[in-house]
Write a protein that holds these residues in place. Structure first.
Motif, PDB file in Angstrom:
ATOM      1  N   UNK A  17       0.827  -1.214   0.000  1.00  0.00           N
ATOM      2  CA  UNK A  17       0.000   0.000   0.000  1.00  0.00           C
ATOM      3  C   UNK A  17       0.860   1.262   0.000  1.00  0.00           C
ATOM      4  N   UNK A  18       2.010   1.250   0.682  1.00  0.00           N
ATOM      5  CA  UNK A  18       2.914   2.407   0.664  1.00  0.00           C
ATOM      6  C   UNK A  18       3.513   2.590  -0.733  1.00  0.00           C
ATOM      7  N   UNK A  19       3.869   1.495  -1.370  1.00  0.00           N
ATOM      8  CA  UNK A  19       4.406   1.547  -2.721  1.00  0.00           C
ATOM      9  C   UNK A  19       3.328   2.032  -3.697  1.00  0.00           C
ATOM     10  N   UNK A  20       2.100   1.537  -3.543  1.00  0.00           N
ATOM     11  CA  UNK A  20       0.986   1.995  -4.377  1.00  0.00           C
ATOM     12  C   UNK A  20       0.791   3.507  -4.260  1.00  0.00           C
ATOM     13  N   UNK A  21       0.842   4.021  -3.041  1.00  0.00           N
ATOM     14  CA  UNK A  21       0.652   5.459  -2.819  1.00  0.00           C
ATOM     15  C   UNK A  21       1.745   6.257  -3.512  1.00  0.00           C
ATOM     16  N   UNK A  22       2.998   5.839  -3.364  1.00  0.00           N
ATOM     17  CA  UNK A  22       4.106   6.544  -3.998  1.00  0.00           C
ATOM     18  C   UNK A  22       3.998   6.503  -5.522  1.00  0.00           C
ATOM     19  N   UNK A  23       3.699   5.321  -6.082  1.00  0.00           N
ATOM     20  CA  UNK A  23       3.579   5.205  -7.537  1.00  0.00           C
ATOM     21  C   UNK A  23       2.400   6.020  -8.067  1.00  0.00           C
ATOM     22  N   UNK A  24       1.316   6.077  -7.309  1.00  0.00           N
ATOM     23  CA  UNK A  24       0.169   6.891  -7.724  1.00  0.00           C
ATOM     24  C   UNK A  24       0.543   8.371  -7.757  1.00  0.00           C
ATOM     25  N   UNK A  25       1.266   8.822  -6.730  1.00  0.00           N
ATOM     26  CA  UNK A  25       1.690  10.221  -6.677  1.00  0.00           C
ATOM     27  C   UNK A  25       2.707  10.542  -7.768  1.00  0.00           C
ATOM     28  N   UNK A  26       3.652   9.639  -7.993  1.00  0.00           N
ATOM     29  CA  UNK A  26       4.764   9.907  -8.913  1.00  0.00           C
ATOM     30  C   UNK A  26       4.384   9.773 -10.386  1.00  0.00           C
ATOM     31  N   UNK A  27       3.587   8.726 -10.704  1.00  0.00           N
ATOM     32  CA  UNK A  27       3.288   8.468 -12.118  1.00  0.00           C
ATOM     33  C   UNK A  27       1.813   8.170 -12.372  1.00  0.00           C
ATOM     34  N   UNK A  28       0.955   8.447 -11.404  1.00  0.00           N
ATOM     35  CA  UNK A  28      -0.474   8.223 -11.597  1.00  0.00           C
ATOM     36  C   UNK A  28      -0.852   6.768 -11.797  1.00  0.00           C
ATOM     37  N   UNK A  58      10.657   9.077   0.042  1.00  0.00           N
ATOM     38  CA  UNK A  58       9.198   8.946   0.186  1.00  0.00           C
ATOM     39  C   UNK A  58       8.802   7.725   1.006  1.00  0.00           C
ATOM     40  N   UNK A  59       9.521   6.610   0.827  1.00  0.00           N
ATOM     41  CA  UNK A  59       9.164   5.370   1.508  1.00  0.00           C
ATOM     42  C   UNK A  59       9.884   5.194   2.840  1.00  0.00           C
ATOM     43  N   UNK A  60      10.902   6.023   3.096  1.00  0.00           N
ATOM     44  CA  UNK A  60      11.617   5.971   4.372  1.00  0.00           C
ATOM     45  C   UNK A  60      12.420   4.703   4.572  1.00  0.00           C
ATOM     46  N   UNK A  61      13.035   4.215   3.492  1.00  0.00           N
ATOM     47  CA  UNK A  61      13.811   2.980   3.608  1.00  0.00           C
ATOM     48  C   UNK A  61      15.053   3.058   2.722  1.00  0.00           C
ATOM     49  N   UNK A  62      15.972   2.137   2.969  1.00  0.00           N
ATOM     50  CA  UNK A  62      17.135   1.981   2.101  1.00  0.00           C
ATOM     51  C   UNK A  62      16.664   1.519   0.727  1.00  0.00           C
ATOM     52  N   UNK A  63      17.294   2.030  -0.323  1.00  0.00           N
ATOM     53  CA  UNK A  63      17.028   1.596  -1.693  1.00  0.00           C
ATOM     54  C   UNK A  63      18.376   1.343  -2.346  1.00  0.00           C
ATOM     55  N   UNK A  64      18.440   0.333  -3.182  1.00  0.00           N
ATOM     56  CA  UNK A  64      19.677   0.032  -3.903  1.00  0.00           C
ATOM     57  C   UNK A  64      19.452   0.171  -5.403  1.00  0.00           C
ATOM     58  N   UNK A  65      20.526   0.537  -6.092  1.00  0.00           N
ATOM     59  CA  UNK A  65      20.452   0.648  -7.549  1.00  0.00           C
ATOM     60  C   UNK A  65      21.847   0.444  -8.131  1.00  0.00           C
ATOM     61  N   UNK A  66      21.890   0.299  -9.443  1.00  0.00           N
ATOM     62  CA  UNK A  66      23.177   0.135 -10.119  1.00  0.00           C
ATOM     63  C   UNK A  66      23.984   1.422 -10.005  1.00  0.00           C
ATOM     64  N   UNK A  67      25.286   1.291 -10.201  1.00  0.00           N
ATOM     65  CA  UNK A  67      26.158   2.466 -10.172  1.00  0.00           C
ATOM     66  C   UNK A  67      25.905   3.373 -11.362  1.00  0.00           C
ATOM     67  N   UNK A  68      25.360   2.832 -12.408  1.00  0.00           N
ATOM     68  CA  UNK A  68      25.112   3.582 -13.637  1.00  0.00           C
ATOM     69  C   UNK A  68      24.901   2.579 -14.745  1.00  0.00           C
ATOM     70  N   UNK A  69      24.999   3.009 -15.961  1.00  0.00           N
ATOM     71  CA  UNK A  69      24.869   2.079 -17.078  1.00  0.00           C
ATOM     72  C   UNK A  69      25.966   1.031 -17.005  1.00  0.00           C
ATOM     73  N   UNK A  70      25.605  -0.228 -17.181  1.00  0.00           N
ATOM     74  CA  UNK A  70      26.572  -1.313 -17.078  1.00  0.00           C
ATOM     75  C   UNK A  70      27.183  -1.594 -18.442  1.00  0.00           C
ATOM     76  N   UNK A  71      28.491  -1.812 -18.453  1.00  0.00           N
ATOM     77  CA  UNK A  71      29.185  -2.204 -19.683  1.00  0.00           C
ATOM     78  C   UNK A  71      30.065  -3.405 -19.362  1.00  0.00           C
TER      79      UNK A  71
END
Length: 135
Positions: free
Chosen positions: A24-35, A95-108
């Protein structure tokens, strides 16, 4: 929308990794961010929805248990409000108040596949080793 350096480096899609976050928290954020409509079951451990940004559709896929207790959130479009995975990770962490991980950038080829960025709710970020045990 103003032009920024990120506009030049816009990713073709966005993927971030989230710890166990209530849907439900993810739904709220996605609704706000991208409808987006609420996430709906899309297969075993998968949830799907669609959103829009500037009139363009954005397919969204959440895969639970994608990697070491984290879910993968994939936005399959270059037309998100965020130019990069890192920009989206900062928005989600805040927005979600948690740690998030992602890639360093485009991978080659030749890049270390186990190096990721850890983004914290306070805006802090650091490179981490995240070995590919379940991804």
């Amino acid at each position: 929308m103003s032009s920024s350096p990120d506009d030049v480096m816009r990713y073709p899609d966005i993927e971030i990794y989230l710890p166990k976050v209530p849907v439900d928290a993810l739904d709220t954020w996605l609704a706000e961010a991208i409808g987006a409509e609420p996430l709906a079951p899309g297969g075993k451990h998968k949830w799907r929805t669609r959103g829009r940004c500037e009139g363009r559709e954005i397919a969204v896929l959440l895969v639970e248990k994608a990697a070491d207790g984290f879910a993968s959130l994939w936005l399959d479009s270059p037309d998100t409000p965020w130019a990069t995975d890192l920009a989206c990770a900062h928005a989600a962490a805040n927005r979600l108040g948690c740690e998030v991980r992602c890639s360093l950038g485009g991978w080659t080829p030749g890049d270390d596949p186990d190096r990721f960025l850890q983004v914290l709710p306070d805006g802090g970020e650091r490179e981490i080793d995240w070995p590919d045990s379940d991804r």
